[in-house]
Design a protein around this motif. Structure first.
Motif, PDB file in Angstrom:
ATOM      1  N   ASP A 111     -27.961   7.337  -1.719  1.00  0.00           N
ATOM      2  CA  ASP A 111     -28.291   6.497  -2.870  1.00  0.00           C
ATOM      3  C   ASP A 111     -27.465   5.223  -2.742  1.00  0.00           C
ATOM      4  OD1 ASP A 111     -28.375   5.209  -5.352  1.00  0.00           O
ATOM      5  OD2 ASP A 111     -28.376   7.072  -6.497  1.00  0.00           O
ATOM      6  N   TRP A 112     -28.103   4.140  -2.326  1.00  0.00           N
ATOM      7  CA  TRP A 112     -27.354   2.914  -2.035  1.00  0.00           C
ATOM      8  C   TRP A 112     -26.574   2.446  -3.252  1.00  0.00           C
ATOM      9  CZ3 TRP A 112     -27.835  -1.492  -4.876  1.00  0.00           C
ATOM     10  CH2 TRP A 112     -28.972  -1.631  -5.678  1.00  0.00           C
ATOM     11  N   ARG A 113     -27.190   2.563  -4.430  1.00  0.00           N
ATOM     12  CA  ARG A 113     -26.541   2.060  -5.637  1.00  0.00           C
ATOM     13  C   ARG A 113     -25.286   2.875  -5.953  1.00  0.00           C
ATOM     14  NH1 ARG A 113     -28.990  -0.284 -11.102  1.00  0.00           N
ATOM     15  NH2 ARG A 113     -27.083  -0.244 -12.348  1.00  0.00           N
ATOM     16  N   ALA A 114     -25.391   4.188  -5.892  1.00  0.00           N
ATOM     17  CA  ALA A 114     -24.240   5.041  -6.189  1.00  0.00           C
ATOM     18  C   ALA A 114     -23.114   4.782  -5.206  1.00  0.00           C
ATOM     19  CB  ALA A 114     -24.658   6.507  -6.156  1.00  0.00           C
ATOM     20  N   ASP A 115     -23.461   4.602  -3.934  1.00  0.00           N
ATOM     21  CA  ASP A 115     -22.423   4.385  -2.931  1.00  0.00           C
ATOM     22  C   ASP A 115     -21.742   3.030  -3.096  1.00  0.00           C
ATOM     23  OD1 ASP A 115     -22.980   6.860  -1.933  1.00  0.00           O
ATOM     24  OD2 ASP A 115     -24.103   6.159  -0.191  1.00  0.00           O
ATOM     25  N   LEU A 116     -22.514   1.965  -3.347  1.00  0.00           N
ATOM     26  CA  LEU A 116     -21.911   0.646  -3.561  1.00  0.00           C
ATOM     27  C   LEU A 116     -21.075   0.630  -4.825  1.00  0.00           C
ATOM     28  CD1 LEU A 116     -24.390  -2.238  -2.637  1.00  0.00           C
ATOM     29  CD2 LEU A 116     -22.499  -1.291  -1.328  1.00  0.00           C
ATOM     30  N   LEU A 161     -25.742  -4.751 -10.084  1.00  0.00           N
ATOM     31  CA  LEU A 161     -26.540  -3.766  -9.338  1.00  0.00           C
ATOM     32  C   LEU A 161     -27.954  -3.684  -9.880  1.00  0.00           C
ATOM     33  CD1 LEU A 161     -23.855  -0.964  -8.858  1.00  0.00           C
ATOM     34  CD2 LEU A 161     -24.651  -2.617  -7.155  1.00  0.00           C
ATOM     35  N   ASP A 162     -28.131  -3.855 -11.196  1.00  0.00           N
ATOM     36  CA  ASP A 162     -29.485  -3.921 -11.762  1.00  0.00           C
ATOM     37  C   ASP A 162     -30.270  -5.052 -11.117  1.00  0.00           C
ATOM     38  OD1 ASP A 162     -28.983  -1.820 -13.479  1.00  0.00           O
ATOM     39  OD2 ASP A 162     -28.611  -3.074 -15.239  1.00  0.00           O
ATOM     40  N   GLY A 163     -29.628  -6.197 -10.978  1.00  0.00           N
ATOM     41  CA  GLY A 163     -30.297  -7.348 -10.375  1.00  0.00           C
ATOM     42  C   GLY A 163     -30.643  -7.104  -8.919  1.00  0.00           C
TER      43      GLY A 163
END
Length: 234
Positions: free
Chosen positions: A91-96, A226-228
């Motif tokens: 999950d790219w978002r969770a990792d970043l 991250l939403d953007g």
């Protein structure tokens, strides 16, 4: 006198042990970190570090770090070494997000980091480890886009940490360490500004208690960024 530029510290081998028992690259860096954490980056001079280690002259440190820039390289990378990276989740978002929050926590422990990080090339092993992890989270993008997006997250983290560190530095300098201290100090001029009625939207905020959602702070800003990024993902 400015120091002459030399090789990056990563290309300089550490002198063999035993020549000066009280000196090693690790001990020098740890002493510099302790000074910078307590008094800020400018205090971590070669002379101060040498004195802390009981060395008779700062010149003895140059054999281990090459130059003051080399010491800064090592300090920055040692701080990066405190940032752990979880196993990639897919999950790219969770990792970043996890990487940015871990970096943020480190920058609160070492408030000088955000001040110095842009002064040196981030080529230490720990800095590269963190960069590689972030790029791995975005490996489904082309490399240039992945680096751009990772850079945006890093810029938010570092920029916010720097702003907070500079504000805290100002507060300590003028003797206003808490929010209540600051409010009390500015209340007279604040009340005069409100009384003029020239700034109705500011007055509306002040009448609401002068609050803002600082409890969420950095995590809120990070989530908005991250939403953007999510909206632009393929």
């Amino acid at each position: 006198m400015a120091e002459a530029p030399g090789s990056l510290v990563w290309s300089l081998p550490e002198p063999p042990g035993g020549q000066q028992p009280n000196l090693s690259r690790d001990r020098i860096v740890r002493a510099a970190l302790k000074i910078a954490d307590a008094e800020g980056a400018p205090a971590a001079t070669m002379r101060r570090v040498a004195t802390a280690l009981g060395s008779s002259t700062p010149m003895s440190l140059y054999r281990y770090v090459g130059s003051k820039d080399g010491l800064v390289d090592l300090m920055l990378d040692a701080a990066c070494g405190e940032v752990s990276t979880p196993a990639p989740s897919g999950d790219w978002r969770a990792d970043l997000r996890a990487l940015a929050l871990a970096n943020w926590d480190m920058m609160q422990r070492h408030q000088w980091f955000a001040e110095l990080v842009h002064t040196r090339p981030p080529l230490g092993p720990n800095a590269l480890r963190l960069t590689d992890y972030g790029l791995g989270a975005l490996s489904f993008l082309d490399p240039a886009t992945a680096m751009t997006y990772l850079g945006m997250v890093n810029s938010l983290t570092i920029g916010t940490a720097l702003q907070l560190a500079e504000e805290l530095k100002m507060r300590r300098r003028v003797g206003l360490p808490t929010d209540d201290d600051l409010r009390a100090a500015v209340k007279p001029i604040h009340d005069e500004i409100v009384a003029t009625g020239r700034y109705p939207n500011y007055n509306r905020w002040a009448a609401d208690g002068g609050r803002f959602h600082n409890a969420a702070g950095f995590p809120l800003m990070l989530d908005i960024l991250l939403d953007g990024l999510a909206a632009r993902m393929p």
